[in-house]
Design an enzyme around this catalytic site. Sequence first.
Site, PDB file in Angstrom:
ATOM      1  N   HIS A 111       0.780  -1.232  -0.102  1.00 44.06           N
ATOM      2  CA  HIS A 111      -0.168  -0.036   0.141  1.00 44.06           C
ATOM      3  C   HIS A 111       0.984   1.372   0.059  1.00 44.06           C
ATOM      4  CE1 HIS A 111      -3.281  -2.481   1.427  1.00 44.06           C
ATOM      5  NE2 HIS A 111      -4.070  -1.695   1.303  1.00 44.06           N
ATOM      6  N   ASN A 142       8.145  -3.542   3.425  1.00 47.14           N
ATOM      7  CA  ASN A 142       6.675  -3.418   3.809  1.00 47.14           C
ATOM      8  C   ASN A 142       6.318  -3.713   5.038  1.00 47.14           C
ATOM      9  OD1 ASN A 142       3.911  -3.109   3.228  1.00 47.14           O
ATOM     10  ND2 ASN A 142       3.612  -5.136   2.518  1.00 47.14           N
ATOM     11  N   ASP A 235      14.402  18.483  -0.178  1.00 48.71           N
ATOM     12  CA  ASP A 235      15.272  18.790  -1.091  1.00 48.71           C
ATOM     13  C   ASP A 235      15.882  17.768  -1.910  1.00 48.71           C
ATOM     14  OD1 ASP A 235      14.914  21.611  -1.083  1.00 48.71           O
ATOM     15  OD2 ASP A 235      16.388  22.098   0.161  1.00 48.71           O
ATOM     16  N   GLU A 238      13.166  15.975  -3.994  1.00 51.54           N
ATOM     17  CA  GLU A 238      12.727  16.871  -5.083  1.00 51.54           C
ATOM     18  C   GLU A 238      13.840  16.619  -6.019  1.00 51.54           C
ATOM     19  OE1 GLU A 238      12.166  20.931  -3.587  1.00 51.54           O
ATOM     20  OE2 GLU A 238       9.962  20.499  -3.228  1.00 51.54           O
ATOM     21  N   ASP A 244       8.047  19.000  -7.015  1.00 53.22           N
ATOM     22  CA  ASP A 244       8.095  20.137  -6.200  1.00 53.22           C
ATOM     23  C   ASP A 244       7.026  20.040  -5.401  1.00 53.22           C
ATOM     24  OD1 ASP A 244       8.429  22.614  -4.980  1.00 53.22           O
ATOM     25  OD2 ASP A 244       7.695  23.879  -6.228  1.00 53.22           O
ATOM     26  N   PHE A 245       7.343  19.488  -4.068  1.00 54.05           N
ATOM     27  CA  PHE A 245       6.717  19.433  -2.916  1.00 54.05           C
ATOM     28  C   PHE A 245       6.472  20.508  -2.251  1.00 54.05           C
ATOM     29  CE2 PHE A 245       9.031  15.487  -3.638  1.00 54.05           C
ATOM     30  CZ  PHE A 245       8.052  14.643  -3.900  1.00 54.05           C
ATOM     31  N   GLN A 254       8.829  27.115   2.671  1.00 49.53           N
ATOM     32  CA  GLN A 254       8.988  26.037   1.903  1.00 49.53           C
ATOM     33  C   GLN A 254      10.717  25.724   1.922  1.00 49.53           C
ATOM     34  OE1 GLN A 254       8.722  24.563  -2.666  1.00 49.53           O
ATOM     35  NE2 GLN A 254       7.082  26.248  -1.965  1.00 49.53           N
ATOM     36  N   GLU A 258      12.289  22.498   3.679  1.00 52.92           N
ATOM     37  CA  GLU A 258      12.810  21.399   2.793  1.00 52.92           C
ATOM     38  C   GLU A 258      14.309  20.895   2.868  1.00 52.92           C
ATOM     39  OE1 GLU A 258      11.355  22.947  -1.072  1.00 52.92           O
ATOM     40  OE2 GLU A 258       9.248  21.841  -0.759  1.00 52.92           O
TER      41      GLU A 258
HETATM   42 MN    MN Z   1       2.357  -1.961   3.794  1.00 55.54          MN
HETATM   43 MN    MN Z   2       9.172  22.673  -2.961  1.00 62.39          MN
END
Ligand code: MN
Ligand code: MN
Length: 264
Positions: A111, A142, A235, A238, A244-245, A254, A258
Amino acid sequence: MKLRIFFALFCLLLGGCFKTAPSELHLALGNPSKATNSPSNSDNYLMIKPQYVLSYNKSKGTANWVSWQLNQSWLGKVDRQNDFRPDMTLPKDWDKVVPTDYTNSGFDRGHIAPSGDRTRNIEDNSSTFLMVNMMPQEPDVNRGLWSDLESYCRSLVTREGKELYIIAGPEGSIKTIGKNRVVVPQFNWKIIVILDQPGSGVRGVKTNTRAIAVKVPNSPSVKGTNWRQYRVSIDRIEQETGYDFLSLVPKSIQDEIEKKIDNK
Ligand code: MN
Ligand code: MN
């Protein structure tokens, strides 16, 4: 009598207006790859569900990223539904990844948005079992540190009353599995932004807001290790993904968030 019916209708409409759309809820901090819901954009295809939002990559057979909000309101007592199934809301003429693509591959149907984060009703939990929310994950990842990190996130909500904005996905390619050639990633990454005030959304993100980013090798070598040792800056993720978060967070805030690596 008539007046009362009108009043009820008015309230219903008003309530509808104030209910946040899922796209705004789960993408409150931004859409990191500028995904769109145009089928011609097949490797960055935006899918908006009430429970989470994702960018699907048709060539890879997995999401590029899945983004979701987590706070107390999503948590309840519903059991795992285990109804792994293809997502029939994908465009009609696209091949759909099926649960058996993962069978005997040695990789788990991992997931991205966890089943445990959607337990307030059966429908919500069931939505996490759509194959578009899966990535081929090394069982040691996992069932080990990845699962530990998921539990840690929920504990921030249940014990400390936080609201989280989480985004996660696969990166790189080791090989493909199944008849739909699902790409097995080299890494699994996750970014968690932790807000003190539920409901504050993007306005709640300050320079001192805690964020955790991890980049975990999708390999049995991680067995027995702790997620904390895989922490990196946002960063770094990214740079490696090209996304770009936190793009809706003011630039000065930001930049500050970051560049840090969580050490709590
Ligand atoms: Mn899982
Ligand atoms: Mn960003």
